[in-house]
Design a protein around this motif. Structure first.
Motif, PDB file in Angstrom:
ATOM      1  N   TYR A 111      23.406 -46.011 -92.371  1.00 39.89           N
ATOM      2  CA  TYR A 111      23.220 -44.629 -92.802  1.00 39.89           C
ATOM      3  C   TYR A 111      21.895 -44.109 -92.249  1.00 39.89           C
ATOM      4  CZ  TYR A 111      27.214 -44.973 -95.867  1.00 39.89           C
ATOM      5  OH  TYR A 111      28.494 -45.106 -96.344  1.00 39.89           O
ATOM      6  N   TYR A 112      21.972 -42.915 -91.666  1.00 35.68           N
ATOM      7  CA  TYR A 112      20.819 -42.310 -91.022  1.00 35.68           C
ATOM      8  C   TYR A 112      20.493 -40.963 -91.661  1.00 35.68           C
ATOM      9  CZ  TYR A 112      21.741 -45.598 -87.190  1.00 35.68           C
ATOM     10  OH  TYR A 112      21.946 -46.716 -86.429  1.00 35.68           O
ATOM     11  N   CYS A 113      19.216 -40.708 -91.737  1.00 38.60           N
ATOM     12  CA  CYS A 113      18.702 -39.416 -92.127  1.00 38.60           C
ATOM     13  C   CYS A 113      18.280 -38.687 -90.852  1.00 38.60           C
ATOM     14  CB  CYS A 113      17.500 -39.638 -93.050  1.00 38.60           C
ATOM     15  SG  CYS A 113      16.537 -38.208 -93.467  1.00 38.60           S
ATOM     16  N   ALA A 114      18.518 -37.384 -90.794  1.00 35.93           N
ATOM     17  CA  ALA A 114      18.166 -36.627 -89.601  1.00 35.93           C
ATOM     18  C   ALA A 114      17.644 -35.258 -89.995  1.00 35.93           C
ATOM     19  CB  ALA A 114      19.380 -36.481 -88.690  1.00 35.93           C
ATOM     20  N   ALA A 115      16.930 -34.638 -89.062  1.00 38.76           N
ATOM     21  CA  ALA A 115      16.376 -33.321 -89.329  1.00 38.76           C
ATOM     22  C   ALA A 115      16.405 -32.483 -88.059  1.00 38.76           C
ATOM     23  CB  ALA A 115      14.946 -33.445 -89.851  1.00 38.76           C
ATOM     24  N   VAL A 116      16.463 -31.185 -88.240  1.00 38.62           N
ATOM     25  CA  VAL A 116      16.542 -30.285 -87.094  1.00 38.62           C
ATOM     26  C   VAL A 116      15.954 -28.945 -87.488  1.00 38.62           C
ATOM     27  CG1 VAL A 116      18.870 -29.469 -87.665  1.00 38.62           C
ATOM     28  CG2 VAL A 116      18.071 -29.391 -85.288  1.00 38.62           C
ATOM     29  N   GLU A 117      15.356 -28.288 -86.535  1.00 42.41           N
ATOM     30  CA  GLU A 117      14.728 -26.997 -86.795  1.00 42.41           C
ATOM     31  C   GLU A 117      15.740 -25.873 -86.619  1.00 42.41           C
ATOM     32  OE1 GLU A 117      11.686 -27.483 -83.943  1.00 42.41           O
ATOM     33  OE2 GLU A 117      10.397 -28.633 -85.274  1.00 42.41           O
ATOM     34  N   GLU A 118      16.751 -25.927 -87.430  1.00 45.79           N
ATOM     35  CA  GLU A 118      17.839 -24.960 -87.389  1.00 45.79           C
ATOM     36  C   GLU A 118      18.290 -24.662 -88.818  1.00 45.79           C
ATOM     37  OE1 GLU A 118      18.226 -24.626 -83.140  1.00 45.79           O
ATOM     38  OE2 GLU A 118      19.025 -23.465 -84.829  1.00 45.79           O
ATOM     39  N   SER A 119      19.134 -23.646 -88.929  1.00 44.78           N
ATOM     40  CA  SER A 119      19.742 -23.370 -90.227  1.00 44.78           C
ATOM     41  C   SER A 119      20.824 -24.409 -90.507  1.00 44.78           C
ATOM     42  CB  SER A 119      20.372 -21.974 -90.218  1.00 44.78           C
ATOM     43  OG  SER A 119      19.379 -20.990 -90.018  1.00 44.78           O
ATOM     44  N   CYS A 120      21.092 -24.621 -91.771  1.00 42.27           N
ATOM     45  CA  CYS A 120      22.082 -25.605 -92.188  1.00 42.27           C
ATOM     46  C   CYS A 120      23.477 -24.988 -92.222  1.00 42.27           C
ATOM     47  CB  CYS A 120      21.761 -26.130 -93.584  1.00 42.27           C
ATOM     48  SG  CYS A 120      20.510 -27.413 -93.643  1.00 42.27           S
ATOM     49  N   TYR A 121      24.427 -25.721 -91.642  1.00 43.90           N
ATOM     50  CA  TYR A 121      25.841 -25.381 -91.747  1.00 43.90           C
ATOM     51  C   TYR A 121      26.630 -26.685 -91.834  1.00 43.90           C
ATOM     52  CZ  TYR A 121      24.286 -20.892 -89.860  1.00 43.90           C
ATOM     53  OH  TYR A 121      23.637 -19.698 -89.658  1.00 43.90           O
ATOM     54  N   SER A 122      27.772 -26.648 -92.491  1.00 42.42           N
ATOM     55  CA  SER A 122      28.575 -27.863 -92.594  1.00 42.42           C
ATOM     56  C   SER A 122      29.068 -28.284 -91.211  1.00 42.42           C
ATOM     57  CB  SER A 122      29.739 -27.659 -93.556  1.00 42.42           C
ATOM     58  OG  SER A 122      30.572 -26.600 -93.122  1.00 42.42           O
ATOM     59  N   TRP A 123      29.394 -27.310 -90.353  1.00 39.52           N
ATOM     60  CA  TRP A 123      29.914 -27.658 -89.022  1.00 39.52           C
ATOM     61  C   TRP A 123      28.849 -28.278 -88.139  1.00 39.52           C
ATOM     62  CZ3 TRP A 123      27.019 -25.067 -85.554  1.00 39.52           C
ATOM     63  CH2 TRP A 123      26.549 -23.796 -85.874  1.00 39.52           C
ATOM     64  N   TYR A 124      27.594 -28.089 -88.486  1.00 34.23           N
ATOM     65  CA  TYR A 124      26.505 -28.684 -87.702  1.00 34.23           C
ATOM     66  C   TYR A 124      26.505 -30.200 -87.805  1.00 34.23           C
ATOM     67  CZ  TYR A 124      22.180 -27.894 -85.113  1.00 34.23           C
ATOM     68  OH  TYR A 124      21.219 -27.831 -84.138  1.00 34.23           O
ATOM     69  N   LEU A 125      27.165 -30.711 -88.839  1.00 31.94           N
ATOM     70  CA  LEU A 125      27.282 -32.155 -89.010  1.00 31.94           C
ATOM     71  C   LEU A 125      28.163 -32.782 -87.933  1.00 31.94           C
ATOM     72  CD1 LEU A 125      27.692 -32.084 -92.864  1.00 31.94           C
ATOM     73  CD2 LEU A 125      25.730 -33.031 -91.644  1.00 31.94           C
TER      74      LEU A 125
ATOM     75  N   TYR B 223      15.424 -35.053 -84.948  1.00 31.18           N
ATOM     76  CA  TYR B 223      14.646 -36.153 -85.527  1.00 31.18           C
ATOM     77  C   TYR B 223      15.575 -37.091 -86.293  1.00 31.18           C
ATOM     78  CZ  TYR B 223      10.993 -32.692 -84.680  1.00 31.18           C
ATOM     79  OH  TYR B 223      10.170 -31.756 -84.101  1.00 31.18           O
ATOM     80  N   TRP B 224      15.337 -38.389 -86.123  1.00 27.83           N
ATOM     81  CA  TRP B 224      16.170 -39.409 -86.772  1.00 27.83           C
ATOM     82  C   TRP B 224      15.312 -40.510 -87.364  1.00 27.83           C
ATOM     83  CZ3 TRP B 224      21.459 -39.140 -87.167  1.00 27.83           C
ATOM     84  CH2 TRP B 224      22.090 -38.152 -86.390  1.00 27.83           C
ATOM     85  N   GLY B 225      15.787 -41.032 -88.480  1.00 27.55           N
ATOM     86  CA  GLY B 225      15.182 -42.229 -89.035  1.00 27.55           C
ATOM     87  C   GLY B 225      15.753 -43.463 -88.363  1.00 27.55           C
ATOM     88  N   GLN B 226      15.299 -44.626 -88.788  1.00 27.67           N
ATOM     89  CA  GLN B 226      15.713 -45.871 -88.165  1.00 27.67           C
ATOM     90  C   GLN B 226      17.038 -46.376 -88.723  1.00 27.67           C
ATOM     91  OE1 GLN B 226      13.663 -45.657 -90.657  1.00 27.67           O
ATOM     92  NE2 GLN B 226      14.249 -47.301 -92.057  1.00 27.67           N
ATOM     93  N   GLY B 227      17.477 -45.814 -89.837  1.00 24.18           N
ATOM     94  CA  GLY B 227      18.740 -46.221 -90.440  1.00 24.18           C
ATOM     95  C   GLY B 227      18.560 -47.276 -91.511  1.00 24.18           C
ATOM     96  N   THR B 228      19.488 -47.294 -92.455  1.00 23.19           N
ATOM     97  CA  THR B 228      19.514 -48.314 -93.494  1.00 23.19           C
ATOM     98  C   THR B 228      20.947 -48.812 -93.629  1.00 23.19           C
ATOM     99  OG1 THR B 228      18.879 -48.844 -95.782  1.00 23.19           O
ATOM    100  CG2 THR B 228      19.796 -46.648 -95.414  1.00 23.19           C
ATOM    101  N   GLN B 229      21.116 -50.124 -93.661  1.00 17.32           N
ATOM    102  CA  GLN B 229      22.447 -50.723 -93.646  1.00 17.32           C
ATOM    103  C   GLN B 229      23.018 -50.793 -95.063  1.00 17.32           C
ATOM    104  OE1 GLN B 229      24.431 -51.743 -91.070  1.00 17.32           O
ATOM    105  NE2 GLN B 229      26.007 -52.248 -92.594  1.00 17.32           N
TER     106      GLN B 229
END
Length: 127
Positions: free
Chosen positions: A95-109, A117-123
């Protein structure tokens, strides 16, 4: 921007987990953060996103058993959480956490390559 996930581990089916993503360095509360996961042999898939400020949680339109997932920000707005209940073997993934300098939309997923930006992930392993 720094993103650090934690909270993964080995869990029995039917249990629950709360994943955390500590974040810092973000310019404003209006930018978007999200959770993704990648199962072995599969592409990275979006789960949910919301504004850094804690508003407007949205879930991927094709997320199965949507009610088992909850995305939220901590009160101090420095940690993003994802709670998963009634865990199933199909939830096994990184599982990864991510971030972006944009507005949020469900389709952006559906556009993981555009998240900056991304984290390193957690299993998470469900057995």
């Amino acid at each position: 921007v720094q993103l650090v996930e934690s909270g993964g581990g080995s869990v029995q089916a039917g249990g629950s987990l709360r994943l955390s993503c500590a974040h810092s360095g973000y310019p404003t509360s209006r930018h978007c953060m999200g959770w993704f996961r990648q199962a072995p042999g599969r592409e990275r898939a979006g789960i949910a996103d919301m504004y850094v400020g804690g508003s407007r949680p949205m879930y991927h339109d094709d997320l199965r058993d949507r009610d088992r997932f909850t995305i939220f920000q901590g009160e101090d707005k420095s940690t993003l959480y994802l709670e998963i209940s009634s865990l199933k073997s199909e939830d096994t993934a990184t599982y990864y956490c991510a971030a972006v300098e944009e507005s949020c939309y469900s389709w952006y997923l559906d556009r993981s390559s555009e998240w900056k930006y991304w984290g390193q992930g957690t299993q998470v392993t469900v057995s």
